[in-house]
Design a protein around this motif. Structure first.
Motif, mmCIF file in Angstrom:
data_model
loop_
_atom_site.group_PDB
_atom_site.id
_atom_site.type_symbol
_atom_site.label_atom_id
_atom_site.label_comp_id
_atom_site.label_asym_id
_atom_site.label_seq_id
_atom_site.Cartn_x
_atom_site.Cartn_y
_atom_site.Cartn_z
ATOM 1 N N ASP A 92 -1.829 -18.803 10.815
ATOM 2 C CA ASP A 92 -2.123 -17.380 10.796
ATOM 3 C C ASP A 92 -3.345 -17.023 11.625
ATOM 4 N N ASP A 93 -4.367 -17.877 11.603
ATOM 5 C CA ASP A 93 -5.565 -17.616 12.410
ATOM 6 C C ASP A 93 -6.115 -18.949 12.898
ATOM 7 N N PRO A 94 -6.142 -19.180 14.210
ATOM 8 C CA PRO A 94 -6.624 -20.469 14.728
ATOM 9 C C PRO A 94 -8.093 -20.728 14.418
ATOM 10 N N ARG A 95 -8.811 -19.695 13.979
ATOM 11 C CA ARG A 95 -10.216 -19.884 13.608
ATOM 12 C C ARG A 95 -10.383 -20.432 12.203
ATOM 13 N N THR A 96 -9.300 -20.503 11.446
ATOM 14 C CA THR A 96 -9.349 -21.101 10.114
ATOM 15 C C THR A 96 -9.360 -22.614 10.252
ATOM 16 N N PRO B 202 -19.277 -20.980 2.427
ATOM 17 C CA PRO B 202 -18.042 -20.594 3.124
ATOM 18 C C PRO B 202 -18.293 -20.192 4.564
ATOM 19 N N GLU B 203 -17.279 -20.443 5.410
ATOM 20 C CA GLU B 203 -17.253 -19.933 6.765
ATOM 21 C C GLU B 203 -16.403 -18.655 6.793
ATOM 22 N N ASP B 204 -16.555 -17.860 7.850
ATOM 23 C CA ASP B 204 -15.886 -16.560 7.919
ATOM 24 C C ASP B 204 -14.375 -16.644 7.752
ATOM 25 N N PHE B 205 -13.754 -17.718 8.266
ATOM 26 C CA PHE B 205 -12.293 -17.766 8.299
ATOM 27 C C PHE B 205 -11.710 -18.833 7.371
ATOM 28 N N ASP B 206 -12.468 -19.295 6.408
ATOM 29 C CA ASP B 206 -11.915 -20.157 5.366
ATOM 30 C C ASP B 206 -10.874 -19.362 4.578
ATOM 31 N N ARG B 207 -9.752 -19.997 4.275
ATOM 32 C CA ARG B 207 -8.708 -19.365 3.456
ATOM 33 C C ARG B 207 -8.504 -20.175 2.190
ATOM 34 N N ALA C 81 -3.306 -9.848 14.897
ATOM 35 C CA ALA C 81 -4.514 -10.599 15.258
ATOM 36 C C ALA C 81 -5.703 -9.646 15.342
ATOM 37 N N TYR C 82 -6.803 -10.005 14.690
ATOM 38 C CA TYR C 82 -8.013 -9.200 14.705
ATOM 39 C C TYR C 82 -9.135 -9.964 15.390
ATOM 40 N N PRO C 83 -9.966 -9.274 16.157
ATOM 41 C CA PRO C 83 -11.170 -9.930 16.677
ATOM 42 C C PRO C 83 -12.188 -10.106 15.561
ATOM 43 N N CYS C 84 -13.200 -10.885 15.813
ATOM 44 C CA CYS C 84 -14.249 -11.109 14.815
ATOM 45 C C CYS C 84 -15.265 -9.973 14.915
#
Length: 342
Positions: free
Chosen positions: A286-290, A250-255, A132-135
């Motif tokens: 993988d990332d709840p911000r996605t 795009p948003e930062d955490f779009d996959r 997990a990485y911070p923004c």
């Protein structure tokens, strides 16, 4: 019997439902890990009572999650499960988001909703491969679309889920060009694959292709398997700094992802659907911000578009890449977990 993969345990666990509606959760050696009584509270609701989990175990929430998963698998029309309140069953606090009164008793109950539960990384996602990485803002990347600092690619199995519709366990792991190159080369040189991927090249050229991936923090390749048998190849990418990034906002955490089924023994809609569901599920876990997963299949690839539509992807528009006419498809997190039965 159903099979489950708690992130806290290295081996699968099994849940058996006996004739008295008693759920029993057993470990790999047959040891009893948890038990509960299942009841039906209505057409859309189920409940658990008399839950037995060793309070000394630190992974009680993972074991309870396996029992809940078994109910959602067995009862596809059930959208919520009532459990004892957290004060009576502490692991509930990691799973439930609402409270209610239990039918018949009037006692406080906790509610676990299907669409919420499928987003929790207590099952399916392998924790040891997750970083997990911070923004944190980065100055490395496309100057007009600078991304956050990206975590390194995972190692080992990233995702594992038993799929009841096909009776197989799907796993995802990063590709290793040192051991997977021959497999990758064989798949890319199949005519039906080469038509879309345009990578019918020599092993040396494909080795260089994968080596370039290893130096690129925005994407990595993945091997998908059924019961350990390699089935297909996928590429997972962060959309903001991908070639797709300039064609939408795009948003930062779009996959996003590209994919193929290379093993002809596993062709067919049920298995392909299982793969696409697993890929989408993993990227959201993988990332709840996605909040969105995007793709850009060929606009003329109707079979792929039909698969993505079944996984709650919406076709947003068509546009022109230098090499193809593409369709932008987008899957919203809330819609996926609300509409797609896992």
């Amino acid at each position: 019997m159903t099979w489950h993969y708690p992130a806290s345990i290295d081996t699968p666990v099994a849940v058996l439902l006996d004739g008295g509606n008693r759920l029993m959760l057993s470990g790999n050696a047959g040891e009893l890990l948890a038990a509960a009584q299942l009841r039906h509270d209505g057409p859309d609701d189920a409940g658990l009572s008399d839950v037995k989990i060793d309070p000394a175990r630190p992974d009680g929430a993972h074991l309870l999650a396996a029992l809940i998963d078994a109910i959602f698998i067995r009862l596809p029309d059930v959208n919520r499960i009532l459990l004892p309140a957290a004060k009576a069953l502490p692991p509930v606090a990691a799973l439930a988001t609402r409270r209610a009164q239990a039918p018949g008793t009037g006692q406080e109950a906790a509610i676990v909703e299907r669409a919420v539960f499928r987003q929790l990384p207590l099952l399916w996602r392998e924790q040891r491969s997750h970083t997990a990485y911070p923004c944190l803002r980065s100055s490395i990347g496309p100057e007009d679309r600078l991304p956050p600092l990206r975590p390194p690619r995972p190692s080992g199995v990233m995702y594992r889920r038993w799929v009841p519709e096909i009776g197989l366990t799907v796993t995802l792991r990063p590709i290793d060009r040192r051991t997977d190159l021959s497999l990758f080369h064989g798949w890319m040189n199949q005519g039906r694959v080469a038509h879309f991927w345009e990578l019918a090249k020599s092993e040396a050229e494909l080795d260089n292709y994968l080596a370039e991936q290893e130096a690129d923090p925005h994407l990595f390749g993945v091997i998908a398997s059924f019961d350990g048998d390699p089935v297909g190849y996928f590429e997972f990418y962060w959309a903001k700094e991908d070639r797709l990034g300039p064609y939408y906002e795009p948003e930062d955490f779009d996959r996003g992802w590209h994919g193929l089924v290379g093993n002809s023994r596993h062709l067919g809609r049920p298995k392909t659907r299982a793969l696409f569901a697993a890929v989408t599920h993993y990227l959201f876990l993988d990332d709840p911000r996605t909040l969105r997963i995007v793709g850009e299949p060929r606009a003329s690839h109707q079979k792929m578009l039909s698969y993505t539509a079944e996984m709650a992807y919406v076709k947003v528009k068509e546009f022109d890449f230098p090499h193809k006419r593409a369709a932008l498809v987008c899957c919203d997190r809330d819609r996926f977990f609300r509409e797609v039965r896992l």
